[in-house]
Scaffold this motif. Structure first.
Motif, PDB file in Angstrom:
ATOM      1  N   LEU A  58     -56.736  15.282  12.428  1.00  0.00           N
ATOM      2  CA  LEU A  58     -57.330  16.606  12.263  1.00  0.00           C
ATOM      3  C   LEU A  58     -58.352  16.603  11.131  1.00  0.00           C
ATOM      4  CD1 LEU A  58     -57.261  19.489  13.333  1.00  0.00           C
ATOM      5  CD2 LEU A  58     -55.473  20.002  11.657  1.00  0.00           C
ATOM      6  N   ALA A 106     -61.532  15.025  12.383  1.00  0.00           N
ATOM      7  CA  ALA A 106     -62.275  15.941  13.253  1.00  0.00           C
ATOM      8  C   ALA A 106     -63.031  16.995  12.454  1.00  0.00           C
ATOM      9  CB  ALA A 106     -61.317  16.611  14.236  1.00  0.00           C
ATOM     10  N   PHE A 146     -64.944  14.351  24.283  1.00  0.00           N
ATOM     11  CA  PHE A 146     -63.738  15.172  24.122  1.00  0.00           C
ATOM     12  C   PHE A 146     -62.813  15.014  25.334  1.00  0.00           C
ATOM     13  CE2 PHE A 146     -61.679  19.372  24.820  1.00  0.00           C
ATOM     14  CZ  PHE A 146     -60.873  19.407  23.685  1.00  0.00           C
ATOM     15  N   SER A 202     -65.991  13.805  15.802  1.00  0.00           N
ATOM     16  CA  SER A 202     -65.177  15.009  15.709  1.00  0.00           C
ATOM     17  C   SER A 202     -64.592  15.369  17.070  1.00  0.00           C
ATOM     18  CB  SER A 202     -66.015  16.173  15.174  1.00  0.00           C
ATOM     19  OG  SER A 202     -65.253  17.358  15.091  1.00  0.00           O
ATOM     20  N   LEU A 262     -60.618  15.517  18.097  1.00  0.00           N
ATOM     21  CA  LEU A 262     -60.098  16.778  18.607  1.00  0.00           C
ATOM     22  C   LEU A 262     -59.453  16.569  19.975  1.00  0.00           C
ATOM     23  CD1 LEU A 262     -62.844  19.393  17.628  1.00  0.00           C
ATOM     24  CD2 LEU A 262     -60.493  19.275  16.767  1.00  0.00           C
ATOM     25  N   PHE A 283     -56.130  15.081  19.418  1.00  0.00           N
ATOM     26  CA  PHE A 283     -55.211  16.103  18.915  1.00  0.00           C
ATOM     27  C   PHE A 283     -54.745  17.021  20.046  1.00  0.00           C
ATOM     28  CE2 PHE A 283     -54.199  20.112  16.729  1.00  0.00           C
ATOM     29  CZ  PHE A 283     -53.345  19.656  15.734  1.00  0.00           C
ATOM     30  N   ALA A 284     -55.662  17.329  20.973  1.00  0.00           N
ATOM     31  CA  ALA A 284     -55.348  18.263  22.055  1.00  0.00           C
ATOM     32  C   ALA A 284     -54.557  17.621  23.190  1.00  0.00           C
ATOM     33  CB  ALA A 284     -56.647  18.861  22.613  1.00  0.00           C
TER      34      ALA A 284
END
Length: 408
Positions: free
Chosen positions: A68, A71, A228, A348, A352, A355-356
C-alpha cells in the motif's frame, strides 16, 4: 511511424558500461518481493506479539502495508525523479531499503515495525521508478527491450530466492528473516559506484515544460489501467494457489516447488521478450492476456497437480512477456521530461492491483470456492484481451482511413 517509435523522440545516449547495467538490474531484483520476503516468518511473529491486541491481523498488515505504501508513494517518487537526479533518487532509495527493511532485526515493537515497513514501501517505490526510468533513458530500441526483459527475469528469480532465504531464516527466529534486506548493501555500493544520469536528462527547470499530448495521455492511462487489471489476475496465484492445492492434499514443500517452477517459466519468457517485442506492444499485450486467461482457466478446472502445473506454465508465459512490455510501452509513449511520473503511475497501479486482488477473490470464493477465483481471473483476462483487440482494430482502421484520405 511504427508503434515502437511514434512517441519516442528523446536523445539516444551512449549506454552505460556493463557495471551500470548490472547495478540497475540488481536494484530491480530487490523490489518485487520486498513485502513478501518475510511472509514465512508471520506465524512466529504472531506468536511473539501474541500479547498485543489483534496481533494476528496486525502481523498480516506488516506485509500488506508495504504494498500500500508503494502504491501511494510511487507517483510522488516519479515526480521527484523527473525533477531531480534519478541516479541520486536510486542511491538514496537503496540505502533506505537496507535500513528500513532490516529494521525488524532490532525493533521489538509492532507499531514501530509497521512504520518501518511503510518506509520500506517508499524506498521500494523510489528504487523501482528510478531504475526503470534510468533503463528507459540509457537504452533505446531492441537494447531497451532486452534490458526490460532482463529486469523482469531478475526480479522474478531474485524474488523467489529472497522468499526461500527468508523462509530458511524464519526457522531460526521471527526476526532473522529481516536479515535478507541487508543483501541490498552490496547493491547500494554498486549503484553508488556505477549508476549515473544520462548527460542530456532534463533538469527541474525544464521538466514542467514538456507535457504529454492528449493522445499520449490517453495511451498512458490505458497502459496504467491494463497494469492494474493484470495484477488483479496474476495475484490470484500467490494468494490462492496454496489453498487450491490444499484441496488436492498437496503438501507445502510441493506447493513451493510448483510456485518455483512458475517463476522459472516466467523468467525465461521475460528473457525472450526482446524477440517477441517485434510484434508490437498491443499485440504482445493481447498475446499475454490470452495466455494468462488460458492458463487460469486450466488451473480453475484442474483435477490434478499436473494440470495445475500446465495451467501455471501457460499463465507464466503471459506474465513473463507482459511485464517488460508494459515498461517498454510506457517508456516509448513518454518524453524524458515526464517519463518517471508515468512509470510511477504504472507502479502504483500494479501494487493497487496486488492489494485489490485477494479482496476481490475472497468475495468470489465465498460464493463458489477457490477454483472459481481462478475461473473469474480467466474471464477478466479474456475480457481485457478483447478490449485490447478492439482498440487495436480501431487504431488500424483509423490509420487506414487517414492514409486513404491523404492519398485521395
Amino acid at each position: 511511424m511504427t508503434e515502437r517509435n511514434q512517441v519516442e523522440t528523446s536523445h539516444e545516449p551512449r549506454s552505460p558500461l556493463i557495471g551500470g547495467s548490472v547495478a540497475l538490474i540488481a536494484a530491480s531484483m530487490l523490489t518485487v518481493m520486498a513485502g513478501a520476503t518475510i511472509s514465512p516468518a508471520l506465524p512466529k511473529m504472531a506468536e511473539h506479539f501474541s500479547g498485543v491486541e489483534n496481533a494476528g491481523f496486525l502481523v498480516k498488515l506488516v506485509v500488506t502495508i508495504t504494498a500500500l505504501s508503494i502504491a501511494i508513494s510511487a507517483p510522488v517518487l516519479g515526480w521527484l525523479n523527473d525533477r531531480f537526479s534519478r541516479a541520486l533518487v536510486l542511491k538514496l532509495s537503496v540505502i533506505l531499503y537496507a535500513i528500513a527493511g532490516s529494521a525488524g532485526l532490532w525493533i521489538d515493537d509492532l507499531a514501530v515495525l509497521m512504520v518501518s515497513r511503510s518506509i520500506l514501501g517508499v524506498a521500494v517505490a523510489g528504487a523501482m521508478t528510478a531504475s526503470t526510468a534510468l533503463i528507459s533513458e540509457w537504452f533505446t530500441g531492441e537494447r531497451r527491450s532486452r534490458m526490460f526483459g532482463l529486469q523482469a527475469a531478475a526480479s522474478g528469480l531474485g524474488g523467489a530466492a529472497f522468499l526461500s532465504l527468508g523462509g530458511a531464516l524464519a526457522d531460526i527466529s521471527w526476526n532473522a528473516a529481516f536479515a535478507v534486506y541487508l543483501l541490498s548493501l552490496p547493491v547500494a555500493v554498486l549503484v553508488a559506484w556505477k549508476v549515473t544520469d544520462p548527460p542530456s536528462l532534463p533538469t527541474s527547470k525544464t521538466a514542467h515544460q514538456s507535457l504529454p499530448s492528449p493522445k499520449a495521455t490517453g495511451l498512458i492511462a490505458g497502459i496504467v489501467v491494463l497494469a492494474f487489471v493484470i495484477q488483479i489476475v496474476f495475484y490470484v496465484v500467490p494468494t490462492q494457489l496454496p489453498f487450491l492445492l490444499g484441496t488436492m492434499d498437496v503438501d507445502a514443500s510441493t506447493t513451493g516447488l510448483v510456485i518455483g517452477w512458475m517463476v522459472l517459466v516466467q523468467a525465461l519468457a521475460s528473457l525472450g521478450y526482446r524477440w517477441v517485442s517485434r510484434l508490437g506492444f498491443r499485440n504482445v499485450a493481447l498475446l499475454s492476456m490470452v495466455l494468462m486467461s488460458a492458463g487460469m482457466a486450466t488451473v480453475g478446472t484442474s483435477e490434478s497437480i499436473a494440470q495445475v502445473v500446465a495451467g501455471l506454465s501457460i499463465s507464466a508465459l503471459g506474465v513473463g512477456l507482459v511485464m517488460p512490455n508494459l515498461n517498454s510501452w510506457i517508456s516509448v509513449s513518454t518524453s524524458s521530461a515526464n517519463r518517471a511520473q508515468a512509470i510511477g503511475a504504472l507502479i502504483s497501479a500494479m501494487f493497487l492491483g496486488q492489494f485489490a486482488s485477494p479482496l476481490i477473490a475472497e468475495m468470489i470464493i465465498r460464493g463458489g470456492g477457490t477454483a472459481q477465483a481462478f475461473l473469474a481471473a480467466a474471464v477478466l483476462a479474456l475480457v481485457t484481451a478483447g478490449a485490447v483487440f478492439a482498440i487495436s482494430t480501431s487504431k488500424i482502421r483509423q490509420s487506414t482511413s487517414r492514409k486513404k484520405a491523404k492519398d485521395s
